[in-house]
Write a protein that holds these residues in place. Structure first.
Motif, PDB file in Angstrom:
ATOM      1  N   ASP A 179       0.827  -1.210   0.000  1.00 29.44           N
ATOM      2  CA  ASP A 179       0.000   0.000   0.000  1.00 29.44           C
ATOM      3  C   ASP A 179       0.861   1.260   0.000  1.00 29.44           C
ATOM      4  O   ASP A 179       0.522   2.252  -0.637  1.00 29.44           O
ATOM      5  CB  ASP A 179      -0.935   0.022   1.214  1.00 29.44           C
ATOM      6  CG  ASP A 179      -2.116  -0.907   1.061  1.00 29.44           C
ATOM      7  OD1 ASP A 179      -2.344  -1.400  -0.073  1.00 29.44           O
ATOM      8  OD2 ASP A 179      -2.832  -1.136   2.059  1.00 29.44           O
TER       9      ASP A 179
ATOM     10  N   LYS B 286       0.643   4.035  -2.849  1.00 29.64           N
ATOM     11  CA  LYS B 286       0.354   5.437  -2.512  1.00 29.64           C
ATOM     12  C   LYS B 286       1.412   6.357  -3.125  1.00 29.64           C
ATOM     13  O   LYS B 286       1.084   7.416  -3.663  1.00 29.64           O
ATOM     14  CB  LYS B 286       0.311   5.614  -0.998  1.00 29.64           C
ATOM     15  CG  LYS B 286      -0.063   7.008  -0.578  1.00 29.64           C
ATOM     16  CD  LYS B 286      -0.159   7.136   0.928  1.00 29.64           C
ATOM     17  CE  LYS B 286      -0.529   8.556   1.307  1.00 29.64           C
ATOM     18  NZ  LYS B 286      -0.599   8.734   2.761  1.00 29.64           N
TER      19      LYS B 286
ATOM     20  N   ASN C 236      -8.207   3.173  -2.675  1.00 25.23           N
ATOM     21  CA  ASN C 236      -8.891   3.255  -1.394  1.00 25.23           C
ATOM     22  C   ASN C 236      -7.896   3.770  -0.357  1.00 25.23           C
ATOM     23  O   ASN C 236      -7.107   3.009   0.207  1.00 25.23           O
ATOM     24  CB  ASN C 236      -9.422   1.872  -0.992  1.00 25.23           C
ATOM     25  CG  ASN C 236     -10.205   1.911   0.297  1.00 25.23           C
ATOM     26  OD1 ASN C 236     -10.406   2.959   0.888  1.00 25.23           O
ATOM     27  ND2 ASN C 236     -10.634   0.748   0.736  1.00 25.23           N
ATOM     28  N   THR C 237      -7.940   5.058  -0.080  1.00 29.18           N
ATOM     29  CA  THR C 237      -6.958   5.649   0.823  1.00 29.18           C
ATOM     30  C   THR C 237      -7.200   5.278   2.280  1.00 29.18           C
ATOM     31  O   THR C 237      -6.327   5.478   3.108  1.00 29.18           O
ATOM     32  CB  THR C 237      -6.957   7.178   0.687  1.00 29.18           C
ATOM     33  OG1 THR C 237      -8.282   7.667   0.953  1.00 29.18           O
ATOM     34  CG2 THR C 237      -6.524   7.594  -0.706  1.00 29.18           C
ATOM     35  N   ALA C 238      -8.354   4.725   2.597  1.00 31.03           N
ATOM     36  CA  ALA C 238      -8.645   4.310   3.970  1.00 31.03           C
ATOM     37  C   ALA C 238      -8.114   2.903   4.261  1.00 31.03           C
ATOM     38  O   ALA C 238      -8.044   2.504   5.423  1.00 31.03           O
ATOM     39  CB  ALA C 238     -10.143   4.355   4.221  1.00 31.03           C
ATOM     40  N   ALA C 239      -7.744   2.174   3.241  1.00 27.66           N
ATOM     41  CA  ALA C 239      -7.310   0.790   3.415  1.00 27.66           C
ATOM     42  C   ALA C 239      -6.086   0.650   4.326  1.00 27.66           C
ATOM     43  O   ALA C 239      -6.087  -0.218   5.205  1.00 27.66           O
ATOM     44  CB  ALA C 239      -7.045   0.144   2.064  1.00 27.66           C
TER      45      ALA C 239
ATOM     46  N   ARG D 262      -5.120   2.447   6.811  1.00 28.69           N
ATOM     47  CA  ARG D 262      -5.521   2.691   8.197  1.00 28.69           C
ATOM     48  C   ARG D 262      -6.284   1.492   8.758  1.00 28.69           C
ATOM     49  O   ARG D 262      -6.056   1.071   9.889  1.00 28.69           O
ATOM     50  CB  ARG D 262      -6.384   3.939   8.279  1.00 28.69           C
ATOM     51  CG  ARG D 262      -6.793   4.270   9.676  1.00 28.69           C
ATOM     52  CD  ARG D 262      -7.569   5.540   9.762  1.00 28.69           C
ATOM     53  NE  ARG D 262      -7.933   5.763  11.159  1.00 28.69           N
ATOM     54  CZ  ARG D 262      -8.640   6.772  11.575  1.00 28.69           C
ATOM     55  NH1 ARG D 262      -9.045   7.691  10.733  1.00 28.69           N
ATOM     56  NH2 ARG D 262      -8.936   6.899  12.844  1.00 28.69           N
ATOM     57  N   GLN D 263      -7.170   0.922   7.965  1.00 24.77           N
ATOM     58  CA  GLN D 263      -7.922  -0.249   8.407  1.00 24.77           C
ATOM     59  C   GLN D 263      -6.988  -1.431   8.651  1.00 24.77           C
ATOM     60  O   GLN D 263      -7.154  -2.180   9.617  1.00 24.77           O
ATOM     61  CB  GLN D 263      -8.977  -0.623   7.370  1.00 24.77           C
ATOM     62  CG  GLN D 263     -10.075   0.402   7.236  1.00 24.77           C
ATOM     63  CD  GLN D 263     -10.950   0.167   6.015  1.00 24.77           C
ATOM     64  OE1 GLN D 263     -10.587  -0.584   5.114  1.00 24.77           O
ATOM     65  NE2 GLN D 263     -12.100   0.824   5.981  1.00 24.77           N
ATOM     66  N   LYS D 264      -5.998  -1.580   7.796  1.00 23.30           N
ATOM     67  CA  LYS D 264      -5.050  -2.680   7.946  1.00 23.30           C
ATOM     68  C   LYS D 264      -4.179  -2.478   9.183  1.00 23.30           C
ATOM     69  O   LYS D 264      -3.857  -3.448   9.883  1.00 23.30           O
ATOM     70  CB  LYS D 264      -4.193  -2.820   6.694  1.00 23.30           C
ATOM     71  CG  LYS D 264      -4.979  -3.352   5.514  1.00 23.30           C
ATOM     72  CD  LYS D 264      -4.168  -3.368   4.252  1.00 23.30           C
ATOM     73  CE  LYS D 264      -5.056  -3.751   3.073  1.00 23.30           C
ATOM     74  NZ  LYS D 264      -4.364  -3.614   1.794  1.00 23.30           N
TER      75      LYS D 264
ATOM     76  N   LYS E 101      -5.087  -0.957  11.913  1.00 28.59           N
ATOM     77  CA  LYS E 101      -5.944  -1.255  13.061  1.00 28.59           C
ATOM     78  C   LYS E 101      -6.092  -2.765  13.247  1.00 28.59           C
ATOM     79  O   LYS E 101      -6.043  -3.271  14.370  1.00 28.59           O
ATOM     80  CB  LYS E 101      -7.324  -0.617  12.889  1.00 28.59           C
ATOM     81  CG  LYS E 101      -7.325   0.872  13.122  1.00 28.59           C
ATOM     82  CD  LYS E 101      -8.736   1.405  13.042  1.00 28.59           C
ATOM     83  CE  LYS E 101      -8.778   2.867  13.394  1.00 28.59           C
ATOM     84  NZ  LYS E 101     -10.169   3.359  13.472  1.00 28.59           N
TER      85      LYS E 101
END
Length: 64
Positions: free
Chosen positions: A28, A32, A39-42, A44-46, A48
């Protein structure tokens, strides 16, 4: 992934998931930097999810 799902995993499954999440985060970062990350939120989710997995691994190791 919910913590309940993570809590039901074995220690070897948690280690595998930890390793795969770390690899995905590296990819990622490259995506980037090159502008390919859609999916720029991916990430952060990973991160977490990785924290949840590491927490569960530490809990297991402290009990042993």
């Amino acid at each position: 992934m919910k913590y309940k799902e993570i809590a039901g995993m074995s220690q070897s499954e948690l280690r595998d998931r930890r390793d795969s999440l770390r690899k995905e985060l590296v990819l990622d970062r490259f995506d980037k930097a090159s502008g390919k990350l859609l999916n720029t939120a991916a990430p952060r989710q990973k991160r977490k999810e990785l924290a949840k997995v590491l927490t569960r691994l530490n809990e297991i190791e402290r009990k042993a």
